[in-house]
Design a protein around this motif. Structure first.
Motif, PDB file in Angstrom:
ATOM      1  N   SER A  43       0.829  -1.205   0.000  1.00 58.70           N
ATOM      2  CA  SER A  43       0.000   0.000   0.000  1.00 58.70           C
ATOM      3  C   SER A  43       0.862   1.254   0.000  1.00 58.70           C
ATOM      4  O   SER A  43       0.549   2.230  -0.679  1.00 58.70           O
ATOM      5  CB  SER A  43      -1.003  -0.013   1.157  1.00 58.70           C
ATOM      6  OG  SER A  43      -0.355   0.035   2.391  1.00 58.70           O
ATOM      7  N   LEU A  44       1.978   1.225   0.744  1.00 58.94           N
ATOM      8  CA  LEU A  44       2.833   2.428   0.795  1.00 58.94           C
ATOM      9  C   LEU A  44       3.490   2.705  -0.554  1.00 58.94           C
ATOM     10  O   LEU A  44       3.762   3.847  -0.894  1.00 58.94           O
ATOM     11  CB  LEU A  44       3.903   2.281   1.884  1.00 58.94           C
ATOM     12  CG  LEU A  44       3.381   2.365   3.318  1.00 58.94           C
ATOM     13  CD1 LEU A  44       4.464   1.960   4.318  1.00 58.94           C
ATOM     14  CD2 LEU A  44       2.877   3.776   3.635  1.00 58.94           C
ATOM     15  N   GLN A  45       3.761   1.638  -1.320  1.00 57.48           N
ATOM     16  CA  GLN A  45       4.384   1.855  -2.638  1.00 57.48           C
ATOM     17  C   GLN A  45       3.354   1.930  -3.750  1.00 57.48           C
ATOM     18  O   GLN A  45       3.713   2.049  -4.921  1.00 57.48           O
ATOM     19  CB  GLN A  45       5.381   0.737  -2.941  1.00 57.48           C
ATOM     20  CG  GLN A  45       6.600   0.843  -2.065  1.00 57.48           C
ATOM     21  CD  GLN A  45       7.695  -0.108  -2.514  1.00 57.48           C
ATOM     22  OE1 GLN A  45       7.867  -0.376  -3.705  1.00 57.48           O
ATOM     23  NE2 GLN A  45       8.438  -0.611  -1.555  1.00 57.48           N
ATOM     24  N   GLY A  46       2.086   1.828  -3.393  1.00 60.72           N
ATOM     25  CA  GLY A  46       1.052   1.836  -4.417  1.00 60.72           C
ATOM     26  C   GLY A  46       0.724   3.240  -4.897  1.00 60.72           C
ATOM     27  O   GLY A  46       1.145   4.236  -4.296  1.00 60.72           O
ATOM     28  N   THR A  47      -0.045   3.315  -5.965  1.00 64.04           N
ATOM     29  CA  THR A  47      -0.392   4.618  -6.554  1.00 64.04           C
ATOM     30  C   THR A  47      -1.628   5.223  -5.891  1.00 64.04           C
ATOM     31  O   THR A  47      -1.931   6.387  -6.098  1.00 64.04           O
ATOM     32  CB  THR A  47      -0.680   4.474  -8.066  1.00 64.04           C
ATOM     33  OG1 THR A  47      -1.768   3.536  -8.229  1.00 64.04           O
ATOM     34  CG2 THR A  47       0.526   3.936  -8.802  1.00 64.04           C
ATOM     35  N   TYR A  48      -2.360   4.442  -5.074  1.00 67.88           N
ATOM     36  CA  TYR A  48      -3.623   4.925  -4.506  1.00 67.88           C
ATOM     37  C   TYR A  48      -3.452   5.695  -3.196  1.00 67.88           C
ATOM     38  O   TYR A  48      -4.379   6.352  -2.744  1.00 67.88           O
ATOM     39  CB  TYR A  48      -4.549   3.738  -4.187  1.00 67.88           C
ATOM     40  CG  TYR A  48      -5.209   3.064  -5.350  1.00 67.88           C
ATOM     41  CD1 TYR A  48      -4.897   3.400  -6.667  1.00 67.88           C
ATOM     42  CD2 TYR A  48      -6.166   2.079  -5.136  1.00 67.88           C
ATOM     43  CE1 TYR A  48      -5.516   2.748  -7.724  1.00 67.88           C
ATOM     44  CE2 TYR A  48      -6.794   1.439  -6.190  1.00 67.88           C
ATOM     45  CZ  TYR A  48      -6.461   1.768  -7.485  1.00 67.88           C
ATOM     46  OH  TYR A  48      -7.081   1.125  -8.515  1.00 67.88           O
ATOM     47  N   ILE A  49      -2.297   5.560  -2.567  1.00 69.52           N
ATOM     48  CA  ILE A  49      -2.106   6.008  -1.180  1.00 69.52           C
ATOM     49  C   ILE A  49      -2.391   7.506  -0.966  1.00 69.52           C
ATOM     50  O   ILE A  49      -2.151   8.317  -1.853  1.00 69.52           O
ATOM     51  CB  ILE A  49      -0.643   5.687  -0.750  1.00 69.52           C
ATOM     52  CG1 ILE A  49      -0.453   5.781   0.742  1.00 69.52           C
ATOM     53  CG2 ILE A  49       0.368   6.555  -1.482  1.00 69.52           C
ATOM     54  CD1 ILE A  49      -0.697   4.495   1.456  1.00 69.52           C
TER      55      ILE A  49
END
Lengths: 357, 357
Positions: A200-206
């Motif tokens: 989640s931290l490296q995702g684009t949605y955060i």
């Protein structure tokens, strides 16, 4: 709405020994003589915890067999059995890992919603509140205690009943309950949280809400698995908070590659969620270089076995099934790889990845 | 119960521009033609935000004068006015800093509970849910958006209506709304959060739940006020999450010396909460040596004025009033100094501290 309006769990109690307050917590939720139904992880059959359940009147204790993750057929059968036996019940209390908690959430919803739980696999299909439901984790890491979903394997897919009616009315976070978890299982479930955070931290949605929770959960996991040399009570305390924070971080984020690939394993081979994520994470250097490096360090330091070769000997048809399930998890792929994820993660590339596992 | 069963806010939405979803969020909460009542901080009179309130039908926009912190008389008058004008209302939406949010919570409760809000100052005295209530912070740091209290100055004391019915049904966390806050005010309110964290993390009541929230809030404050050299959007984003996490950390902790002393100032002199805490914190090296050192660094770095000499010229009687109010905050002192706090913080010692402010 552009931003999800996140439904929170209504009541949270946290503390060593807070399980002893369960009778008092449930008292105001009892409706006449309608029973409370306790679903307890079958792991506790014959163990002291089973004797500590505050049974009253017609209350029923059911040992939930979670050798396999919950199925829609299992949910439907349980709800039907309870309706037949009692007509109506006061509530469902799930005591166990993510599978038991998800089972409790789903059974609660199916006590009031018509049809099969398979009809509600998806987003916001549940339209009526379930009966009162409480979740009590005995394993930390899944985040099921705070999630708005309940992952079920149905006739055609593995997908949750994701709705505002799904979160628990009450959770009891008592780290004492996790102390007897087998070390391997505890690690796999803890890594579910760690991998959540990396994805989640490296995702684009955060966004900042999810980031603050994800960072805290990650830091707690690192304190326990990277910096400590032995397991003690404080590790249980911290891992329970890591799981809670990791679950909360999902509000405005998504998981990513490890989860998307692991869903395929789980659908075809019945691989459980925690260990499945670990099996996949072991091969994701390309996507999460630092996270995978740290993951491997934790595996070694904590002396854990990650199974290998679980896809050897599968047929083309079986690979296709896994690829179909995995490719269906669009939001996970988009979060991980961006809007053009289909150009990056082709069926061929995914097949190569599955072959390595 | 040994461990507090913490009532959570029901719905949380976080995001830049999420205020634009307010109309949609409120729609399902409207009861027939009963109006929504919006309490907007008078700071926004004539400003664009006032024009963005999604008024429908008989909805009413009231500019709330929070020159002074909310009083029980103000709450009672507002509730009486709304009952007279509308009979019943659909809900109360507080848009502003901690004072406006607390006012909204209290008015919501007094729409349904008989008597005066002063009757409910204390713990768990409120017995009936209020009308629907939502909180929308335009200043970050107080934690009022998630607290189970609403601090009111009454005829005999400054104390909250602390109950399970007090938390908001909905909060809208839109960091865009905080961008026009005056720098001094923003600092004082941000420091309310910072001081919260120092007091709760060093207190004797803390457990892992509150610790994880307190540590995250503290870290976010430090990122903004210690490590950054200028203010940008990300600071607003982070400070809003710091406030939320700081508020959550209060679940199983308490504030300490700064708050206990500042309550006396506030009661006698009407000193507002944020600035009052700063005035006191400036002199608490003995209790929070590292926190005070960092606090002074942030004051200087951010070029903030902390008033001095506010107690000069007070009479013995006035000092006694402040000392009485402050000494009455038993849980705060016990959290800060342990069970034997009365031997440590004598009236004489507290008088000397007030004289320094």
């Amino acid at each position: 709405m552009s931003f999800r309006n996140f439904k929170m769990v209504s009541y949270v109690v946290y503390g060593r020994g807070s399980f002893n307050q369960l009778d008092e917590i449930l008292a105001p939720q009892r409706k006449g003589d309608a029973p409370m139904v306790f679903l307890l992880d079958h792991f506790f059959e014959g163990k002291p915890l089973a004797g500590r359940i505050p049974l009253r009147g017609k209350d029923k204790l059911i040992f939930a067999d979670v050798t396999y993750e919950p199925k829609t057929t299992q949910v439907d059968a349980l709800a039907a059995q309870l309706k037949e036996e009692f007509g109506t019940i006061s509530g469902v209390i799930g005591i166990g890992g993510g599978s038991v908690m998800d089972l409790a959430k789903a059974v609660s919803l199916m006590m009031t919603n018509p049809g099969s739980s398979a009809d509600y696999q998806g987003w916001d299909l549940v339209k009526v509140p379930g009966v009162y439901k409480a979740g009590i984790p005995t394993l930390s890491g899944t985040g099921a205690e705070v999630s708005r979903t309940t992952v079920l394997t149905g006739p055609t897919r593995k997908l949750g009943m994701n709705s505002d009616f799904t979160p628990f009315d009450q959770i009891v976070l008592d780290p004492e309950l996790t102390k007897d978890a087998p070390a391997n299982q505890r690690f796999y479930t803890g890594m579910d949280c760690y991998i959540h955070c990396i994805e989640s931290l490296q995702g684009t949605y955060i966004n900042e809400f999810s980031k603050s929770y994800g960072e805290k959960a990650l830091q707690l996991c690192q304190e326990i698995y990277v910096h400590r040399n032995s397991w003690d009570e404080e590790c249980d305390d911290k891992l329970m908070m890591a799981s809670y924070a990791g679950g909360m971080s999902i509000a405005y984020s998504q998981v990513g590659v490890a989860h998307a690939v692991s869903y395929g394993l789980s659908y075809l081979l019945g691989t459980k969620h925690g260990i499945g994520n670990c099996i996949v994470m072991n091969h994701l250097e390309e996507y999460y270089p630092e996270g995978v490096k740290e993951f491997k360090f934790m595996v070694e330091k904590n002396n854990i076995d990650i199974p290998k070769g679980i896809c050897s000997g599968l047929t083309d048809e079986q690979f296709d099934t896994m690829i179909n399930v995995s490719m269906g998890m669009k939001p996970l792929w988009e979060n991980a790889l961006g809007k053009n994820w289909e150009q990056i993660m082709t069926r061929e590339k995914l097949r190569t990845l599955y072959e390595k596992l």
